[in-house]
Write a protein that holds these residues in place. Structure first.
Motif, PDB file in Angstrom:
ATOM      1  N   GLU A   1       0.820  -1.224   0.107  1.00 39.88           N
ATOM      2  CA  GLU A   1       0.056  -0.063  -0.025  1.00 39.88           C
ATOM      3  C   GLU A   1       0.844   1.165   0.080  1.00 39.88           C
ATOM      4  OE1 GLU A   1      -2.656   2.180   3.313  1.00 39.88           O
ATOM      5  OE2 GLU A   1      -2.967  -0.032   3.109  1.00 39.88           O
ATOM      6  N   ASN A   2       1.857   1.138   0.756  1.00 38.55           N
ATOM      7  CA  ASN A   2       2.619   2.608   0.963  1.00 38.55           C
ATOM      8  C   ASN A   2       4.068   2.310   1.431  1.00 38.55           C
ATOM      9  OD1 ASN A   2       3.737   4.967   2.505  1.00 38.55           O
ATOM     10  ND2 ASN A   2       1.904   5.725   2.042  1.00 38.55           N
ATOM     11  N   GLY A   3       5.027   2.658   0.541  1.00 44.91           N
ATOM     12  CA  GLY A   3       6.457   2.465   0.800  1.00 44.91           C
ATOM     13  C   GLY A   3       7.016   2.893   2.268  1.00 44.91           C
ATOM     14  N   TRP A   4       6.511   3.918   2.549  1.00 42.72           N
ATOM     15  CA  TRP A   4       7.077   4.559   3.988  1.00 42.72           C
ATOM     16  C   TRP A   4       6.018   3.735   5.173  1.00 42.72           C
ATOM     17  CZ3 TRP A   4      11.159   7.134   4.900  1.00 42.72           C
ATOM     18  CH2 TRP A   4      11.605   7.934   3.648  1.00 42.72           C
ATOM     19  N   MET A   5       4.998   3.547   4.890  1.00 43.81           N
ATOM     20  CA  MET A   5       4.343   2.523   5.967  1.00 43.81           C
ATOM     21  C   MET A   5       5.098   1.423   5.982  1.00 43.81           C
ATOM     22  SD  MET A   5       0.333   1.443   6.176  1.00 43.81           S
ATOM     23  CE  MET A   5       0.558   0.416   4.841  1.00 43.81           C
ATOM     24  N   THR A   6       5.701   0.605   4.911  1.00 38.39           N
ATOM     25  CA  THR A   6       6.506  -0.339   5.055  1.00 38.39           C
ATOM     26  C   THR A   6       7.743  -0.186   5.766  1.00 38.39           C
ATOM     27  OG1 THR A   6       5.358  -1.508   3.054  1.00 38.39           O
ATOM     28  CG2 THR A   6       7.485  -2.581   3.913  1.00 38.39           C
ATOM     29  N   PHE A   7       8.351   0.800   5.353  1.00 37.04           N
ATOM     30  CA  PHE A   7       9.711   1.115   6.141  1.00 37.04           C
ATOM     31  C   PHE A   7       9.541   1.412   7.515  1.00 37.04           C
ATOM     32  CE2 PHE A   7      12.430   4.849   7.783  1.00 37.04           C
ATOM     33  CZ  PHE A   7      13.682   3.875   7.554  1.00 37.04           C
ATOM     34  N   TRP A   8       8.395   1.994   8.058  1.00 31.98           N
ATOM     35  CA  TRP A   8       8.440   2.213   9.434  1.00 31.98           C
ATOM     36  C   TRP A   8       8.011   0.959  10.036  1.00 31.98           C
ATOM     37  CZ3 TRP A   8      10.909   5.956  11.355  1.00 31.98           C
ATOM     38  CH2 TRP A   8      11.301   7.172  11.013  1.00 31.98           C
ATOM     39  N   SER A   9       7.167   0.325   9.583  1.00 27.42           N
ATOM     40  CA  SER A   9       6.642  -0.952  10.205  1.00 27.42           C
ATOM     41  C   SER A   9       7.897  -1.874  10.482  1.00 27.42           C
ATOM     42  CB  SER A   9       5.479  -1.691   9.434  1.00 27.42           C
ATOM     43  OG  SER A   9       4.373  -0.911   9.264  1.00 27.42           O
ATOM     44  N   ILE A  10       8.715  -2.032   9.489  1.00 32.06           N
ATOM     45  CA  ILE A  10       9.984  -2.829   9.818  1.00 32.06           C
ATOM     46  C   ILE A  10      10.767  -2.144  10.638  1.00 32.06           C
ATOM     47  CG2 ILE A  10      11.902  -3.861   8.445  1.00 32.06           C
ATOM     48  CD1 ILE A  10      10.000  -3.800   5.880  1.00 32.06           C
ATOM     49  N   THR A  11      10.954  -0.857  10.529  1.00 33.76           N
ATOM     50  CA  THR A  11      11.899  -0.320  11.600  1.00 33.76           C
ATOM     51  C   THR A  11      11.408  -0.532  12.857  1.00 33.76           C
ATOM     52  OG1 THR A  11      12.528   1.383   9.959  1.00 33.76           O
ATOM     53  CG2 THR A  11      12.631   1.946  12.230  1.00 33.76           C
ATOM     54  N   ASN A  12      10.247  -0.479  13.180  1.00 31.81           N
ATOM     55  CA  ASN A  12       9.532  -0.314  14.490  1.00 31.81           C
ATOM     56  C   ASN A  12       9.672  -1.826  14.981  1.00 31.81           C
ATOM     57  OD1 ASN A  12       8.086   1.096  16.726  1.00 31.81           O
ATOM     58  ND2 ASN A  12       6.784  -0.474  16.222  1.00 31.81           N
ATOM     59  N   PHE A  13       9.656  -2.674  14.122  1.00 31.16           N
ATOM     60  CA  PHE A  13       9.569  -4.413  14.693  1.00 31.16           C
ATOM     61  C   PHE A  13      11.115  -4.481  14.971  1.00 31.16           C
ATOM     62  CE2 PHE A  13      10.735  -8.441  13.372  1.00 31.16           C
ATOM     63  CZ  PHE A  13      10.087  -9.443  14.150  1.00 31.16           C
ATOM     64  N   ILE A  14      12.035  -4.064  14.024  1.00 32.93           N
ATOM     65  CA  ILE A  14      13.366  -4.011  14.543  1.00 32.93           C
ATOM     66  C   ILE A  14      13.785  -3.313  15.824  1.00 32.93           C
ATOM     67  CG2 ILE A  14      15.627  -3.433  13.782  1.00 32.93           C
ATOM     68  CD1 ILE A  14      14.980  -3.958  10.995  1.00 32.93           C
ATOM     69  N   ALA A  15      13.190  -2.231  15.979  1.00 36.45           N
ATOM     70  CA  ALA A  15      13.490  -1.367  17.244  1.00 36.45           C
ATOM     71  C   ALA A  15      13.057  -2.106  18.470  1.00 36.45           C
ATOM     72  CB  ALA A  15      12.664  -0.014  17.045  1.00 36.45           C
ATOM     73  N   GLY A  16      11.907  -2.730  18.399  1.00 41.17           N
ATOM     74  CA  GLY A  16      11.305  -3.555  19.429  1.00 41.17           C
ATOM     75  C   GLY A  16      12.015  -4.670  19.828  1.00 41.17           C
ATOM     76  N   CYS A  17      12.689  -5.285  18.892  1.00 39.81           N
ATOM     77  CA  CYS A  17      13.758  -6.623  19.152  1.00 39.81           C
ATOM     78  C   CYS A  17      14.976  -6.061  19.777  1.00 39.81           C
ATOM     79  CB  CYS A  17      14.139  -7.050  17.700  1.00 39.81           C
ATOM     80  SG  CYS A  17      12.599  -7.873  16.955  1.00 39.81           S
ATOM     81  N   ILE A  18      15.473  -4.927  19.100  1.00 35.43           N
ATOM     82  CA  ILE A  18      16.728  -4.079  19.705  1.00 35.43           C
ATOM     83  C   ILE A  18      16.378  -3.933  21.380  1.00 35.43           C
ATOM     84  CG2 ILE A  18      18.339  -2.337  19.372  1.00 35.43           C
ATOM     85  CD1 ILE A  18      18.201  -2.567  16.659  1.00 35.43           C
ATOM     86  N   ILE A  19      15.367  -3.276  21.472  1.00 38.02           N
ATOM     87  CA  ILE A  19      15.187  -2.736  22.790  1.00 38.02           C
ATOM     88  C   ILE A  19      15.166  -3.952  23.810  1.00 38.02           C
ATOM     89  CG2 ILE A  19      13.362  -1.724  24.209  1.00 38.02           C
ATOM     90  CD1 ILE A  19      12.608   0.063  21.776  1.00 38.02           C
ATOM     91  N   HIS A  20      14.578  -4.789  23.485  1.00 40.77           N
ATOM     92  CA  HIS A  20      14.332  -5.940  24.486  1.00 40.77           C
ATOM     93  C   HIS A  20      15.588  -6.684  24.344  1.00 40.77           C
ATOM     94  CE1 HIS A  20      10.039  -4.982  24.057  1.00 40.77           C
ATOM     95  NE2 HIS A  20       9.922  -5.721  25.156  1.00 40.77           N
ATOM     96  N   TRP A  21      16.490  -7.005  23.327  1.00 45.16           N
ATOM     97  CA  TRP A  21      17.827  -7.419  23.499  1.00 45.16           C
ATOM     98  C   TRP A  21      18.605  -6.692  24.457  1.00 45.16           C
ATOM     99  CZ3 TRP A  21      22.520  -5.601  21.915  1.00 45.16           C
ATOM    100  CH2 TRP A  21      23.614  -6.693  21.879  1.00 45.16           C
ATOM    101  N   LEU A  22      18.665  -5.315  24.432  1.00 42.85           N
ATOM    102  CA  LEU A  22      19.297  -4.414  25.292  1.00 42.85           C
ATOM    103  C   LEU A  22      18.876  -4.559  26.631  1.00 42.85           C
ATOM    104  CD1 LEU A  22      19.682  -1.257  23.008  1.00 42.85           C
ATOM    105  CD2 LEU A  22      21.462  -2.840  23.625  1.00 42.85           C
ATOM    106  N   LEU A  23      17.544  -4.795  26.739  1.00 45.04           N
ATOM    107  CA  LEU A  23      17.178  -4.915  28.068  1.00 45.04           C
ATOM    108  C   LEU A  23      17.636  -6.299  28.948  1.00 45.04           C
ATOM    109  CD1 LEU A  23      13.220  -3.834  27.928  1.00 45.04           C
ATOM    110  CD2 LEU A  23      15.067  -2.797  29.299  1.00 45.04           C
ATOM    111  N   TYR A  24      17.740  -7.289  28.071  1.00 45.56           N
ATOM    112  CA  TYR A  24      18.202  -8.666  28.355  1.00 45.56           C
ATOM    113  C   TYR A  24      19.628  -8.380  28.722  1.00 45.56           C
ATOM    114  CZ  TYR A  24      19.931 -13.285  28.101  1.00 45.56           C
ATOM    115  OH  TYR A  24      21.001 -14.514  28.385  1.00 45.56           O
ATOM    116  N   LYS A  25      20.421  -7.809  27.856  1.00 42.82           N
ATOM    117  CA  LYS A  25      21.907  -7.648  28.140  1.00 42.82           C
ATOM    118  C   LYS A  25      22.131  -6.870  29.203  1.00 42.82           C
ATOM    119  CE  LYS A  25      24.639  -8.768  25.788  1.00 42.82           C
ATOM    120  NZ  LYS A  25      25.852  -9.916  25.963  1.00 42.82           N
ATOM    121  N   THR A  26      21.396  -5.797  29.540  1.00 39.61           N
ATOM    122  CA  THR A  26      21.586  -4.744  30.813  1.00 39.61           C
ATOM    123  C   THR A  26      21.219  -5.500  32.018  1.00 39.61           C
ATOM    124  OG1 THR A  26      20.968  -2.931  29.296  1.00 39.61           O
ATOM    125  CG2 THR A  26      20.852  -2.818  32.063  1.00 39.61           C
ATOM    126  N   LEU A  27      20.106  -6.527  32.170  1.00 44.41           N
ATOM    127  CA  LEU A  27      19.804  -6.946  33.299  1.00 44.41           C
ATOM    128  C   LEU A  27      20.587  -8.168  33.717  1.00 44.41           C
ATOM    129  CD1 LEU A  27      15.852  -6.479  32.874  1.00 44.41           C
ATOM    130  CD2 LEU A  27      17.271  -5.405  34.525  1.00 44.41           C
TER     131      LEU A  27
END
Length: 293
Positions: free
Chosen positions: A259-285
């Protein structure tokens, strides 16, 4: 969603009355919020779900209230483990929640889980491109405030001398809901109306609050002491994983990515961001150190 809520109930039950009350308070708060929003024409109505409360078209899905509950409950488990100051903890709770919401809303809207009223006012094309790819920015602004208020008021009440009593720990979420509703009303109506007169839109408010919470989170993380061998329970991973994986899967399976290239970009980016955030939390804790970060 029912399974995730049941798992969180099992975890909260083992932790005691305060945790159980916080989880159930999140459920009650979520249902109350949704009912008030739909009943007062806040701009959307829900589609049909297995279990609904209320009379159509103002009925609301029980699973949506459960979604609010499990997100706020597991976010708090994370910030409790981080041992950051109160305001930073509430801010991080809100940021974890908005990361999930940014992944969820664009897809859920296109799956007809709910409908925004601008579908009728502005036409189909604008309904898919207005705001954040069809989602008003005021929705995200509200998400941040809901989680922040509930988290911060609950923590403040738990710091009182009465917190040693079981009855007070059970009552705390109810008082938090009441105080949060008052704060939300002020933030979403008188304050927002005043800001509109100054040309401050819901987009501006969302970005400003997001930036403030990010600064609070960074400041809080700099003040904390890393705990040795800290460990997060399984539900803190299952909840964000389910939301992110479920909705990103639908995003591609239903063809929304076309439907929209930018929507796809941000959806994938947010998914990756969620993965990174929780990986960093795991490493930190799990980092074995007592030095300040």
């Amino acid at each position: 969603m029912y399974i995730l809520f049941a798992l969180c109930c099992m975890h909260a039950w083992k932790r005691g009355a305060g945790s159980m009350a916080y989880l159930l308070g999140g459920l009650g708060f979520g249902l109350l919020l949704e009912y008030v929003n739909v009943a007062t024409s806040a701009g959307y109505v829900y589609g049909k779900f297995m279990l609904m409360l209320g009379v159509p078209p103002n009925d609301i899905p029980v699973c949506i209230g459960m979604g609010w509950a499990v997100i706020m409950y597991t976010a708090r488990l994370v910030t409790d483990a981080l041992h950051v100051p109160l305001w930073a903890a509430a801010a991080i709770d809100s940021l974890l929640a908005i990361n999930i919401d940014l992944s969820m809303d664009v897809v859920a809207y296109r799956l007809h889980m709910w409908h925004w009223d601008w579908e009728n006012r502005a036409g189909v094309e604008f309904s898919l491109t207005g705001g954040w790819f069809g989602i008003p920015y005021g929705n995200f602004y509200g998400w941040l405030l809901v989680v922040f208020y509930y988290s911060s008021f609950a923590r403040l009440l738990e710091k009182t001398k009465l917190a040693k009593h079981t009855a007070w720990r059970i009552l705390t979420p109810l008082l938090s809901i009441l105080l949060s509703q008052i704060a939300l009303y002020i933030s979403l109506f008188p304050l927002s109306d005043w800001l509109k007169l100054l040309g401050v839109t819901s987009t501006h408010r969302f970005i400003a609050v997001l930036a403030i919470f990010a600064l609070l989170a960074v400041a809080g993380l700099r003040q904390r002491k890393i705990q040795t061998g800290a460990k997060l329970p399984l539900v803190t991973w299952l909840v964000p994983a389910w939301f992110h994986v479920y909705f990103i899967s639908w995003f591609f399976a239903a063809g929304f990515y076309q439907e929209n290239g930018w929507m796809t970009f941000w959806s994938i980016t947010n998914f990756i961001a969620g993965c990174i955030i929780h990986w960093l939390l795991y490493k930190t804790l799990t980092k074995r150190s007592t030095a300040s970060i």
